[in-house]
Write a protein that holds these residues in place. Structure first.
Motif, PDB file in Angstrom:
ATOM      1  N   ASP A 295      41.843  41.747  29.485  1.00 45.87           N
ATOM      2  CA  ASP A 295      40.973  41.595  30.636  1.00 45.87           C
ATOM      3  C   ASP A 295      41.733  40.903  31.764  1.00 45.87           C
ATOM      4  N   LYS A 296      41.555  41.366  32.969  1.00 48.94           N
ATOM      5  CA  LYS A 296      42.273  40.804  34.125  1.00 48.94           C
ATOM      6  C   LYS A 296      42.011  39.305  34.265  1.00 48.94           C
ATOM      7  N   ASP A 297      40.751  38.871  34.148  1.00 54.29           N
ATOM      8  CA  ASP A 297      40.438  37.455  34.308  1.00 54.29           C
ATOM      9  C   ASP A 297      41.094  36.614  33.224  1.00 54.29           C
ATOM     10  N   LEU A 298      41.212  37.164  32.013  1.00 49.55           N
ATOM     11  CA  LEU A 298      41.869  36.430  30.930  1.00 49.55           C
ATOM     12  C   LEU A 298      43.346  36.198  31.257  1.00 49.55           C
ATOM     13  N   ARG A 316      55.608  35.824  32.662  1.00 49.87           N
ATOM     14  CA  ARG A 316      55.912  36.834  33.682  1.00 49.87           C
ATOM     15  C   ARG A 316      56.701  38.001  33.079  1.00 49.87           C
ATOM     16  N   ARG A 317      57.662  37.677  32.211  1.00 47.44           N
ATOM     17  CA  ARG A 317      58.469  38.728  31.592  1.00 47.44           C
ATOM     18  C   ARG A 317      57.607  39.637  30.722  1.00 47.44           C
ATOM     19  N   ASN A 318      56.703  39.044  29.951  1.00 50.41           N
ATOM     20  CA  ASN A 318      55.823  39.852  29.095  1.00 50.41           C
ATOM     21  C   ASN A 318      54.869  40.706  29.928  1.00 50.41           C
ATOM     22  N   LEU A 319      54.387  40.147  31.036  1.00 48.51           N
ATOM     23  CA  LEU A 319      53.463  40.903  31.895  1.00 48.51           C
ATOM     24  C   LEU A 319      54.181  42.056  32.591  1.00 48.51           C
ATOM     25  N   LEU A 320      55.384  41.807  33.061  1.00 48.98           N
ATOM     26  CA  LEU A 320      56.125  42.837  33.790  1.00 48.98           C
ATOM     27  C   LEU A 320      56.635  43.952  32.889  1.00 48.98           C
ATOM     28  N   THR A 321      56.553  43.775  31.577  1.00 49.09           N
ATOM     29  CA  THR A 321      56.943  44.830  30.634  1.00 49.09           C
ATOM     30  C   THR A 321      55.750  45.276  29.780  1.00 49.09           C
ATOM     31  N   PHE A 322      54.535  44.949  30.232  1.00 43.86           N
ATOM     32  CA  PHE A 322      53.321  45.215  29.444  1.00 43.86           C
ATOM     33  C   PHE A 322      53.047  46.710  29.318  1.00 43.86           C
ATOM     34  N   SER A 323      52.667  47.134  28.119  1.00 43.94           N
ATOM     35  CA  SER A 323      52.191  48.502  27.865  1.00 43.94           C
ATOM     36  C   SER A 323      50.810  48.410  27.234  1.00 43.94           C
ATOM     37  N   GLY A 324      49.850  49.053  27.844  1.00 44.23           N
ATOM     38  CA  GLY A 324      48.483  49.003  27.343  1.00 44.23           C
ATOM     39  C   GLY A 324      47.509  49.178  28.492  1.00 44.23           C
ATOM     40  N   VAL A 325      46.291  48.645  28.332  1.00 40.54           N
ATOM     41  CA  VAL A 325      45.230  48.799  29.325  1.00 40.54           C
ATOM     42  C   VAL A 325      44.765  47.427  29.788  1.00 40.54           C
ATOM     43  N   ILE A 326      44.614  47.272  31.090  1.00 39.14           N
ATOM     44  CA  ILE A 326      44.026  46.069  31.666  1.00 39.14           C
ATOM     45  C   ILE A 326      42.694  46.462  32.296  1.00 39.14           C
ATOM     46  N   THR A 327      41.634  45.767  31.905  1.00 41.29           N
ATOM     47  CA  THR A 327      40.290  46.072  32.393  1.00 41.29           C
ATOM     48  C   THR A 327      39.831  44.993  33.360  1.00 41.29           C
ATOM     49  N   GLU A 328      38.809  45.335  34.130  1.00 42.85           N
ATOM     50  CA  GLU A 328      38.205  44.358  35.041  1.00 42.85           C
ATOM     51  C   GLU A 328      36.704  44.561  35.073  1.00 42.85           C
ATOM     52  N   ASP A 331      31.424  42.971  38.196  1.00 39.39           N
ATOM     53  CA  ASP A 331      30.146  42.307  38.435  1.00 39.39           C
ATOM     54  C   ASP A 331      29.774  41.306  37.339  1.00 39.39           C
ATOM     55  N   GLY A 332      30.615  41.136  36.332  1.00 36.44           N
ATOM     56  CA  GLY A 332      30.378  40.129  35.307  1.00 36.44           C
ATOM     57  C   GLY A 332      29.210  40.411  34.386  1.00 36.44           C
ATOM     58  N   ASP A 333      28.851  41.690  34.204  1.00 37.72           N
ATOM     59  CA  ASP A 333      27.722  42.003  33.336  1.00 37.72           C
ATOM     60  C   ASP A 333      28.144  42.278  31.900  1.00 37.72           C
ATOM     61  N   GLY A 334      29.454  42.140  31.602  1.00 36.38           N
ATOM     62  CA  GLY A 334      29.925  42.344  30.236  1.00 36.38           C
ATOM     63  C   GLY A 334      30.496  43.715  29.982  1.00 36.38           C
ATOM     64  N   TYR A 335      30.475  44.594  30.970  1.00 36.63           N
ATOM     65  CA  TYR A 335      31.026  45.936  30.833  1.00 36.63           C
ATOM     66  C   TYR A 335      32.062  46.148  31.929  1.00 36.63           C
ATOM     67  N   ALA A 336      33.240  46.578  31.554  1.00 37.64           N
ATOM     68  CA  ALA A 336      34.313  46.776  32.525  1.00 37.64           C
ATOM     69  C   ALA A 336      34.088  48.049  33.327  1.00 37.64           C
ATOM     70  N   GLU A 337      34.335  47.956  34.621  1.00 35.26           N
ATOM     71  CA  GLU A 337      34.265  49.135  35.492  1.00 35.26           C
ATOM     72  C   GLU A 337      35.653  49.681  35.816  1.00 35.26           C
ATOM     73  N   VAL A 338      36.672  48.851  35.732  1.00 32.68           N
ATOM     74  CA  VAL A 338      38.034  49.227  36.099  1.00 32.68           C
ATOM     75  C   VAL A 338      38.904  49.292  34.853  1.00 32.68           C
ATOM     76  N   PHE A 339      39.672  50.383  34.733  1.00 31.40           N
ATOM     77  CA  PHE A 339      40.606  50.553  33.627  1.00 31.40           C
ATOM     78  C   PHE A 339      41.950  50.980  34.217  1.00 31.40           C
ATOM     79  N   ALA A 340      42.983  50.187  33.943  1.00 34.29           N
ATOM     80  CA  ALA A 340      44.329  50.496  34.458  1.00 34.29           C
ATOM     81  C   ALA A 340      45.290  50.536  33.275  1.00 34.29           C
ATOM     82  N   ARG A 341      45.920  51.702  33.078  1.00 32.03           N
ATOM     83  CA  ARG A 341      46.858  51.870  31.954  1.00 32.03           C
ATOM     84  C   ARG A 341      48.291  51.686  32.453  1.00 32.03           C
TER      85      ARG A 341
END
Length: 589
Positions: A295-298, A316-328, A331-341
């Motif tokens: 999760d982006k906020d995490l 920073r090194r781990n983030l800049l080489t990250f493979s996977g999905v980051i969600t956002e 509106d904070g309702d518990g369901y992600a609207e944004v998915f970035a692979r």
């Protein structure tokens, strides 16, 4: 992420199958699913419509596949068994449940639930379970009032109360959430859900008044509930005034082998894990999932807690080489609207699902971190019908396909078989902007539905040319030249050869030269009707078939003229080839 309520507890969750060799399990269930698709018993023409026994077999196969962890095969069996949904509501319910858990569209889930409700033939499951799932889908869609209406007709249960809490959490009447929470604590004192929801809802603010009183009750019950939900040990951290008690709870949680990425900021703040451990553990692959999902906020919360150079550099090194999905979860309702692979730190795909129906409003595909193609839903979308009905598939919506020459300059776009071609660097479409995530140099997309919204008129207004399949010749392509969306000239091509040319005036066709016999000559001239009103658009046509300059045949399309009332085709021929057509016939259309 908020814990999703109402998860099915299958019989095999409580009573595991007897131990067998894992290879034998795979062979058994593989052979079992083979029977579903290939056994002659189900050959075309031998399945009896309305056969309740066959419906139960499909249901049994699906449940066995789920017990073995073969969710894809279970879903396939249920999709096949849906042909017998009129004989078994259980098939429809389990199909809807699995579709929901697998992230299928809300329309598909509601469609299956509707079939189960219509059949009303329950054995293993119940109509109440179907309505609970319907309410859960409506909450995800933010139709809170409709969800409360569905729940009000159901008997009291822990599952109903959990969903009701979710529905009232974002209710305009803030007091309703606290009132419902208090009632839940009284009715279900051993339920962990009220504590989890309260801790996540108030994590960034201080509970006061009656909220503080409820917090005191929860903290008193906390020790008795940790075995059922160990994550409460770190979720309660912002509300524990005794630091030693907070340390004890977090240390015990960690000592028991629990490794939830969402707990990292709390554990780091308490010193249970080191900064280097946090920077490494956040990006560790998950054993339960094929790809890492964060999760982006995490990520931001963890990054802000790192103070040493070594931990910051590792993070920073781990983030800049990250493979996977980051969600956002915008509106904070518990369901992600944004998915970035991402792949090796470079974004490859982005999707935005603002209405949370499981069908993104826009998907963007990246190459070397730069958008090169997008699929955007064109509004208004086609609905499956009804106030709370949603599209089942992307094919139920209008999808525009955007291709960038170099972002944000659009090279071309396509919609419903039409290809819109703008002038070079004339149409700029920028649905997302890449932003630095927490000053790390890692780029994360930022966008919204309003910025991403497209219409057919937008595509047309920027188009210098429009291409579409010919309506008259199979395999031919028609290209219409436009000026501010108004047609000026049209040509049709077949095998790179011009077979038609049309001239326009004020956006209306005036004259067309066309090669009807495809011999390479535009031997036919058509004149178009300019008067307003209904009728066949071609008013008059004539053809010179041998290229000698004499138009041997002609057709006049009469439409309610004084001489020819009604609708007629008047055909004429030049029999002796003297340039005068002496033979005419009139044919009623």
């Amino acid at each position: 992420m908020v814990y999703l309520p109402g998860k099915i507890i299958f019989p095999w969750d409580a009573s595991p199958l007897s131990p067998v060799n894992s290879m034998a399990k795979g062979l058994f269930f593989g052979g079992l699913l083979t029977l579903i698709f290939f056994t002659p018993l189900f050959a075309q023409g031998r399945i009896l419509p309305g056969d309740e026994r066959v419906a139960e077999q499909y249901l049994g196969w699906a449940e066995a596949a789920l017990a073995a962890g073969r969710r894809t095969e279970a879903l396939a069996a249920l999709e096949r068994g849906a042909d017998f949904s009129s004989e078994s509501s259980d098939i429809s319910y389990l199909l809807a449940r699995l579709r929901f858990e697998e992230g299928k569209s809300a329309g598909q889930v509601l469609e299956a639930l509707g079939r189960g409700r219509e059949a009303d033939r329950w054995k293993k499951y119940s109509a109440a379970e179907g309505r609970l799932l319907e309410a859960e889908v409506l909450i995800r869609l933010r139709h809170y009032e409709k969800a409360l209406e569905v729940l009000s007709a159901l008997p009291d249960s822990a599952a109903k109360t959990r969903l009701r809490l979710l529905a009232v959490k974002n209710h305009p009447d803030g007091g309703l959430f606290i009132k419902t929470l208090a009632e839940t604590l009284d009715a279900y004192p051993r339920d962990t859900w009220p504590l989890r929801l309260f801790f996540t809802h108030y994590a960034d603010r201080l509970p006061l008044g009656i909220e503080g009183d409820l917090l005191s009750v929860m903290l008193q019950r906390l020790p008795l509930l940790l075995d059922d939900d160990p994550d409460l040990a770190w979720l309660c951290f912002p509300f524990i005034t005794d630091l030693n008690e907070a340390l004890r709870l977090a240390a015990a949680y960690r000592a028991e082998g629990n490794r939830n990425a969402a707990a990292i900021p709390a554990l780091l703040s308490l010193g249970i894990i080191t900064e280097e451990d946090a920077a490494a553990e956040l990006f560790e692959p998950s054993a339960e999932k094929t790809e890492r999902i964060l999760d982006k906020d995490l990520i931001l919360k963890t990054g802000r807690l790192l103070l040493t150079d070594s931990s910051v550099n590792l993070f920073r090194r781990n983030l800049l080489t990250f493979s996977g999905v980051i969600t956002e979860d915008v509106d904070g309702d518990g369901y992600a609207e944004v998915f970035a692979r991402y792949s090796a730190g470079s974004i490859t795909e982005y999707s935005l699902d603002t209405d949370q129906d499981g069908l993104p409003e826009i998907k963007i595909f990246f190459g070397a971190g730069i958008p090169f193609r997008a699929e955007a839903a064109v509004l208004p979308e086609i609905s499956a019908g009804g106030v709370f009905a949603y599209p089942l598939e992307d094919s139920d919506r209008l999808i525009a396909h955007i291709h960038w020459e170099r972002y944000p300059a659009v090279l071309e776009s396509a919609l419903e078989g039409l290809r819109f071609i703008p002038r070079p660097r004339d149409f700029f479409y920028a649905p997302v902007q890449m932003q630095d995530l927490g000053g790390t140099g890692f780029l994360f997309p930022s966008g919204d539905a309003q910025r991403a919204r497209l219409s057919r008129q937008t595509l047309l207004s920027f188009a210098a040319a429009l291409e579409k399949p010919s309506g008259e010749f199979t395999g031919a392509l028609e290209r219409v030249e436009l000026d501010r969306g108004i047609p000026q000239r049209a040509r049709e091509y077949l095998d790179r050869r011009i077979i038609s040319e049309t001239e326009f005036s004020r956006g209306r066709p005036v004259l067309q030269r066309i090669d009807l016999d495809l011999d390479g000559r535009l031997e036919t001239i058509r004149y178009f009707r300019q008067s307003a009103g209904a009728g066949f658009p071609i008013e008059y046509s004539m053809s010179d078939w041998d290229g000698d300059g004499i138009f041997e045949t002609a057709e006049q399309h009469s439409f309610n003229s004084p001489d020819f009332p009604g609708s007629y085709i008047i055909r004429s021929w030049d029999i002796n080839r003297d340039g005068i057509r002496e033979t005419e016939t009139r044919t009623e259309k």
